[in-house]
Design a protein around this motif. Structure first.
Motif, PDB file in Angstrom:
ATOM      1  N   ASP A   1      22.400 -35.226 -47.910  1.00 15.02           N
ATOM      2  CA  ASP A   1      21.713 -33.982 -48.014  1.00 15.02           C
ATOM      3  C   ASP A   1      20.420 -33.720 -48.974  1.00 15.02           C
ATOM      4  OD1 ASP A   1      23.250 -33.015 -46.026  1.00 15.02           O
ATOM      5  OD2 ASP A   1      24.652 -31.607 -47.332  1.00 15.02           O
ATOM      6  N   GLN A   2      19.986 -35.185 -49.413  1.00 15.27           N
ATOM      7  CA  GLN A   2      18.869 -35.203 -50.330  1.00 15.27           C
ATOM      8  C   GLN A   2      17.354 -35.012 -49.553  1.00 15.27           C
ATOM      9  OE1 GLN A   2      19.848 -38.417 -52.699  1.00 15.27           O
ATOM     10  NE2 GLN A   2      21.579 -37.313 -53.680  1.00 15.27           N
ATOM     11  N   PHE A   3      17.203 -33.776 -49.002  1.00 17.14           N
ATOM     12  CA  PHE A   3      16.432 -33.942 -47.974  1.00 17.14           C
ATOM     13  C   PHE A   3      14.897 -33.833 -48.439  1.00 17.14           C
ATOM     14  CE2 PHE A   3      19.885 -31.353 -46.149  1.00 17.14           C
ATOM     15  CZ  PHE A   3      20.222 -31.944 -45.106  1.00 17.14           C
ATOM     16  N   ASP A   4      14.352 -33.501 -49.567  1.00 17.55           N
ATOM     17  CA  ASP A   4      13.218 -33.686 -50.033  1.00 17.55           C
ATOM     18  C   ASP A   4      12.841 -34.835 -50.194  1.00 17.55           C
ATOM     19  OD1 ASP A   4      12.685 -30.748 -50.393  1.00 17.55           O
ATOM     20  OD2 ASP A   4      13.096 -30.425 -52.236  1.00 17.55           O
ATOM     21  N   SER A   5      13.597 -35.877 -50.795  1.00 16.94           N
ATOM     22  CA  SER A   5      13.240 -37.243 -51.187  1.00 16.94           C
ATOM     23  C   SER A   5      13.141 -37.957 -49.775  1.00 16.94           C
ATOM     24  CB  SER A   5      14.399 -37.735 -51.856  1.00 16.94           C
ATOM     25  OG  SER A   5      14.343 -38.909 -51.897  1.00 16.94           O
ATOM     26  N   ALA A   6      14.135 -37.586 -48.758  1.00 20.13           N
ATOM     27  CA  ALA A   6      14.314 -38.350 -47.434  1.00 20.13           C
ATOM     28  C   ALA A   6      12.944 -37.959 -46.704  1.00 20.13           C
ATOM     29  CB  ALA A   6      15.418 -37.741 -46.738  1.00 20.13           C
TER      30      ALA A   6
ATOM     31  N   LEU B   1       9.966 -40.514 -45.510  1.00 18.15           N
ATOM     32  CA  LEU B   1       9.815 -40.751 -44.052  1.00 18.15           C
ATOM     33  C   LEU B   1       8.382 -40.202 -43.643  1.00 18.15           C
ATOM     34  CD1 LEU B   1      13.236 -39.136 -42.628  1.00 18.15           C
ATOM     35  CD2 LEU B   1      12.383 -41.369 -42.734  1.00 18.15           C
ATOM     36  N   ASN B   2       7.797 -39.222 -44.089  1.00 20.95           N
ATOM     37  CA  ASN B   2       6.338 -38.826 -44.068  1.00 20.95           C
ATOM     38  C   ASN B   2       5.543 -40.097 -44.121  1.00 20.95           C
ATOM     39  OD1 ASN B   2       6.251 -36.512 -43.196  1.00 20.95           O
ATOM     40  ND2 ASN B   2       6.383 -35.408 -45.264  1.00 20.95           N
ATOM     41  N   THR B   3       5.766 -40.617 -45.460  1.00 17.86           N
ATOM     42  CA  THR B   3       5.010 -42.021 -45.649  1.00 17.86           C
ATOM     43  C   THR B   3       5.030 -42.803 -44.640  1.00 17.86           C
ATOM     44  OG1 THR B   3       5.535 -41.358 -47.864  1.00 17.86           O
ATOM     45  CG2 THR B   3       4.218 -43.311 -47.710  1.00 17.86           C
ATOM     46  N   ILE B   4       6.347 -43.274 -44.139  1.00 18.90           N
ATOM     47  CA  ILE B   4       6.291 -44.190 -43.202  1.00 18.90           C
ATOM     48  C   ILE B   4       5.830 -44.156 -41.993  1.00 18.90           C
ATOM     49  CG2 ILE B   4       8.312 -45.695 -42.068  1.00 18.90           C
ATOM     50  CD1 ILE B   4      10.281 -45.174 -44.397  1.00 18.90           C
TER      51      ILE B   4
END
Lengths: 245, 194
Positions: free
Chosen positions: A180-185, A189-192
């Motif tokens: 549930d650490q969505f900000d970091s995830a 994922l945006n970068t990838i």
């Protein structure tokens, strides 16, 4: 100190002096203590201005502010949680049972898709360019055993040594969704998904799953529609999209 | 410092230099909680900790960029010491209370201690430079900002609608003015390291 000396300092630092002028400049530095003192301060200030006023420095400061902001708002949330201790557990238990029964009823009736219907991650098989093989084995084991907290901690360490490793980035992001650490995830994922690696589309799929877990149905739909037919996850994306519509 | 071995934690310094979000995030995850706890236990709040930590990281970044900072000790010890000192100095500044900086665990020859001292002095120098820069007239500030942002004096001259020769001259005179302001400041003598 005269104006022409400052112009001379600048010309020297820019490498614009002729050979004989440069020699004379260096001789003066040796023999004139005051001149040298002024020059050293001038030079330090030029270096200071060059670095602190550069676009790179302002990009760094901005990025730092964002990461710091995210870190501090996340830790505030963690601090807030113990305040809820005073809750009446008996009431909570009743409410939970009722919610559970309603949940089962609704599930049977509507079968709204949820994150757990789709979080069957492909087993991890990691490769490293740098770092510790033992950690890699541990991360693999922990991830495949669904011990995401442990996998998350080890992957984080591995990424410090091998920060450009997209595969590590992806699995690290997955563990963050699980935790549930969505900000970091979402940031990772945006970068990838904007990169050119083979994990580009998978990152979009996981962005959708992250949104699903956060209950952002419209966002999930928008993301799923970005997946092209050749994407590995196209079929399940399609399935999820149908259920949501 | 050059004869000492570089510590493997140099990766954090390099990560800051490259503005690598992942490394910055790792610094926050691994090393920042200890600093927050320390500040909170010593009359501070989370927002105050946030500012101290950001300022310290910016100083480390600047020192790495301008002076090629090389870490010969663990990052954690170095970073914690810097934040701790900055916080204690802040407390001293804002209250008349006597604050003793207790560094019982470190001896003078400890690498972390030496490096943190260098960085602290560097940070104070940067602060002085910044204060004096703010005292410059608007025309100088604008010209210097444009010069170091755009990086080509020809373009700077064009954007300010002045000739190239005049832009060059003006730039050196503005830095000259700044040189005088810095040297006249009483703080300059205390922290002059070159």
């Amino acid at each position: 100190m005269e104006e022409k000396d400052f112009v001379l300092f600048d010309n020297y630092l820019q490498g614009d002096l002729a050979e004989d002028e440069e020699l004379a400049f260096k001789n003066r530095l040796e023999s004139d203590g005051d001149f040298k003192k002024q020059f050293m301060t001038y030079k330090a200030l030029s270096g200071y201005l060059e670095h602190t006023l550069s676009p790179e420095a302002s990009a760094f400061t901005q990025n730092l502010e964002q990461i710091s902001q995210a870190h501090f708002s996340a830790s505030e949330e963690r601090v807030d949680k113990p305040d809820r201790k005073g809750f009446n557990y008996a009431r909570l238990a009743i409410a939970a049972s009722v919610a559970f029964l309603i949940g089962i009823f609704l599930f049977n009736q509507i079968k709204t898709p949820s994150y757990t219907d789709f979080n069957t991650h492909e087993p991890i098989e990691l490769t490293l360019r740098a770092g510790n093989v033992k950690d890699l084995v541990e991360a693999t084991k922990a991830f495949n055993n669904k011990d995401y907290a442990k996998a998350n901690a080890i992957l984080e360490g591995l990424l410090v040594d091998d920060p450009e490793n997209v595969q590590l980035q992806l699995y690290f992001a997955i563990t963050n969704i699980e935790l549930d650490q969505f900000d970091s995830a979402d940031a990772m994922l945006n970068t990838i998904s904007q990169g050119k690696s083979v994990y580009k589309y998978r990152a979009i799929w996981y962005k959708a799953l992250s949104a699903l877990k956060q209950g952002e149905t419209e966002e999930v739909k928008a993301l799923l529609k970005q997946l092209p037919e050749e994407a590995d996850d196209y079929e399940q994306a399609h399935r999820l999209l149908n259920k949501l519509d | 410092m050059s004869d000492k071995e570089i510590h493997e934690d140099q990766k954090y310094i390099n990560g800051l230099l490259q503005n690598n979000s992942f490394i910055i995030q790792a610094i926050y995850d691994k090393f920042v909680p200890k600093v927050i706890n320390y500040i909170k236990q010593n009359s501070g709040s989370a927002p105050q900790a946030k500012d101290i930590i950001q300022e310290v990281l910016i100083t480390i970044y600047n020192q790495a960029q301008q002076k090629g900072l090389q870490l010969t000790c663990p990052f954690e010890a170095y970073f914690f010491l810097l934040c701790k000192r900055k916080w204690l100095n802040e407390l001293k500044k804002n209250s008349n209370k006597e604050v003793t900086i207790n560094e019982e665990v470190l001896s003078k020859d400890d690498d972390a201690f030496t490096l943190a001292s260098e960085t602290t002095v560097f940070g104070e120098q940067q602060e002085l430079f910044n204060t004096m820069f703010q005292k410059l007239g608007d025309a100088c500030k604008e010209l210097l900002k444009a010069t170091f942002k755009i990086k080509s004096m020809e373009e700077v001259a064009k954007s300010l609608n002045i000739t190239y020769a005049y832009a060059r001259k003006k730039k050196s005179l503005c830095i000259g003015k700044l040189t005088k302001l810095v040297q006249e400041s009483p703080k300059f003598k205390q922290i002059n390291t070159y």
